[in-house]
Write a protein that holds these residues in place. Structure first.
Motif, PDB file in Angstrom:
ATOM      1  N   THR A 149     -79.410   5.932  15.457  1.00 18.56           N
ATOM      2  CA  THR A 149     -79.160   5.432  14.034  1.00 18.56           C
ATOM      3  C   THR A 149     -79.189   6.182  13.303  1.00 18.56           C
ATOM      4  OG1 THR A 149     -80.633   3.674  15.514  1.00 18.56           O
ATOM      5  CG2 THR A 149     -80.133   3.450  13.010  1.00 18.56           C
TER       6      THR A 149
ATOM      7  N   MET B 273     -75.249   6.747  10.582  1.00 19.66           N
ATOM      8  CA  MET B 273     -75.513   6.285   9.253  1.00 19.66           C
ATOM      9  C   MET B 273     -74.904   7.255   8.593  1.00 19.66           C
ATOM     10  SD  MET B 273     -78.973   4.219   8.342  1.00 19.66           S
ATOM     11  CE  MET B 273     -79.009   2.658   9.220  1.00 19.66           C
TER      12      MET B 273
ATOM     13  N   TRP C  53     -80.093   1.232   5.418  1.00 18.62           N
ATOM     14  CA  TRP C  53     -79.491   0.480   5.670  1.00 18.62           C
ATOM     15  C   TRP C  53     -79.437  -0.654   4.113  1.00 18.62           C
ATOM     16  CZ3 TRP C  53     -76.204  -1.717   9.167  1.00 18.62           C
ATOM     17  CH2 TRP C  53     -77.031  -0.761  10.677  1.00 18.62           C
TER      18      TRP C  53
ATOM     19  N   ILE D  10     -75.381  -8.447   9.716  1.00 17.27           N
ATOM     20  CA  ILE D  10     -76.076  -6.933  11.484  1.00 17.27           C
ATOM     21  C   ILE D  10     -75.633  -7.430  12.823  1.00 17.27           C
ATOM     22  CG2 ILE D  10     -76.561  -5.200  12.643  1.00 17.27           C
ATOM     23  CD1 ILE D  10     -78.183  -4.748   8.845  1.00 17.27           C
TER      24      ILE D  10
ATOM     25  N   ILE E 268     -83.516  -5.837  12.281  1.00 20.27           N
ATOM     26  CA  ILE E 268     -82.569  -5.782  11.461  1.00 20.27           C
ATOM     27  C   ILE E 268     -81.254  -7.037  11.259  1.00 20.27           C
ATOM     28  CG2 ILE E 268     -82.907  -3.644  10.593  1.00 20.27           C
ATOM     29  CD1 ILE E 268     -80.446  -2.741  12.434  1.00 20.27           C
TER      30      ILE E 268
ATOM     31  N   ARG F 142     -79.057 -12.036   3.557  1.00 23.63           N
ATOM     32  CA  ARG F 142     -79.638 -10.960   4.299  1.00 23.63           C
ATOM     33  C   ARG F 142     -81.057 -10.930   3.408  1.00 23.63           C
ATOM     34  NH1 ARG F 142     -78.639  -6.069   0.013  1.00 23.63           N
ATOM     35  NH2 ARG F 142     -77.482  -6.907  -1.224  1.00 23.63           N
TER      36      ARG F 142
END
Length: 390
Positions: free
Chosen positions: A17, A21, A136, A144, A200, A331
């Motif tokens: 992950t 990113m 994030w 997401i 998330i 969010r």
């Protein structure tokens, strides 16, 4: 609306992950600075470009000094609180670790206070989770979405011995999340990866309608024979200013049970995953007063909700039908108050400023801790929100 899609054909892990990113534009230096502020000696993120089954991707390694520490949740929370991170980053990182802690406590028959973090308490896992929280926050996406998650098959060795895939804690974390079939004889999804998506992700399913802006590829360490061991992070925009999905309505008419039974059934439905439960006073045949009990749920929970209604209310039948929902773009967000950090949600109306709604549970905990009225915590959280800081 900014949207992110996690495409996980070979599962998900924390390092994959983080690598995706970075490949999608999150500065490596930003992640390194945040992780270094946690006080873990000699931690360094090393990134290299690799190929997996013919496809390029970034592979991330967390380099650190050898250690044999077994940390508790409060140790990790204290480390995060002392780090040079924003309130939102700290809150998200702690929520991810809480997800792991709850799963570990469940499978070992322990408590959050007593459970040891073994693999997930190691330096590399701490760096992966805190790095993900920083990433994030930097990307600032409004929604997401994630593909169904494969776990792999076979057996792995963990601190408690040999166990089948998915590992017990991983399986516990993934409860309620759509899984994809996979016959790959390895652990594809780790507890860290599972905790990240469980915390998330707003929705699981196929790639949503969007205009793609950037794509990042993160590689796992192992080279798989049958497929590329990579995760793909797709970032883009959707023209729809409102979030939308489809859920199910299940309802039944009741005229021969007590209010206590209806209350108990409502609480049980919510505990088992209902999105909402409410009752409406109605007039039934022969002018009998009654109650319509209505449940809102995801398709995956439909059968479970019906079983609870039949068992708890004794009804002879229920109605069910799909409905579409439009929701404001939302969010996670946290603010710092004199009483501590308060988690909440941001919401946007098209063309307007963001509004902030504190989470009840976060306010309740602080109110009890400081012996203050709940309303005072709510007011402090609202006063601390600065829309210009977004």
């Amino acid at each position: 609306m900014k949207i992110a899609y996690l495409d996980c054909p070979s599962g998900i892990a924390g390092d994959m992950t983080l690598a995706a990113m970075i490949d999608a534009g999150v500065p490596l230096e930003l992640l390194q600075q945040g992780i270094a502020s946690l006080g873990l000696p000699g931690v360094r993120l090393a990134v290299e470009e690799v190929k997996r089954h013919g496809f390029r991707a970034l592979h991330l390694t967390v380099e650190h000094e050898p250690e044999h520490a077994h940390r508790h949740l409060h140790h990790i929370d204290a480390m995060i609180d002392a780090g040079d991170l924003t309130a939102a980053q700290k809150e998200l990182a702690k929520r991810i670790f809480l997800k792991v802690g709850e799963a570990e406590a469940k499978v070992h028959g322990s408590t959050l206070q007593k459970v040891h973090f073994h693999e997930v308490g190691a330096v590399d896992s701490i760096a992966d989770i805190v790095g993900a929280a920083i990433g994030w926050d930097y990307l600032g996406v409004d929604r997401i979405v994630c593909s169904p998650v494969p776990t792999g098959t076979g057996y792995i060795e963990i601190a408690h011995g040999r166990c089948s895939v998915p590992a017990p804690a991983t399986a516990e974390i993934l409860k309620g999340i759509p899984l994809a079939a996979s016959d790959v004889p390895f652990e594809l999804t780790t507890p860290t990866g599972a905790a990240i998506v469980a915390t998330i992700v707003d929705q699981f399913g196929p790639l949503p309608a969007m205009q793609i802006d950037r794509i990042g590829y993160g590689a796992g360490t192992r080279e798989l024979k049958s497929q590329a061991n990579i995760i793909r992070l797709i970032l883009g925009e959707t023209a729809d200013p409102l979030d939308s999905d489809q859920v199910w309505v299940v309802e039944t008419n009741l005229d021969d049970i007590s209010g206590e039974v209806i209350g108990h059934a409502s609480n049980l439905l919510l505990e088992k995953g209902a999105l909402d439960v409410y009752s409406t006073s109605i007039q039934m045949k022969k002018n009998r007063p009654g109650v319509q009990l209505t449940v809102l749920c995801d398709a995956a929970d439909l059968a479970k909700m019906e079983r609870i209604l039949f068992r708890e209310t004794g009804t002879l039948g229920v109605r069910r039908f799909p409905v579409s929902r439009h929701k404001l773009v939302r969010r996670e967000h946290a603010v710092e108050t004199a009483f501590g950090a308060v988690a909440g949600k941001l919401a946007w109306i098209e063309g307007g400023p963001a509004s902030f709604s504190p989470e009840y549970e976060a306010c309740r905990v602080l109110a009890a801790k400081h012996d203050k009225p709940l309303r005072e915590i709510y007011d402090a959280a609202q006063a601390a929100f600065d829309p210009n800081s977004l």
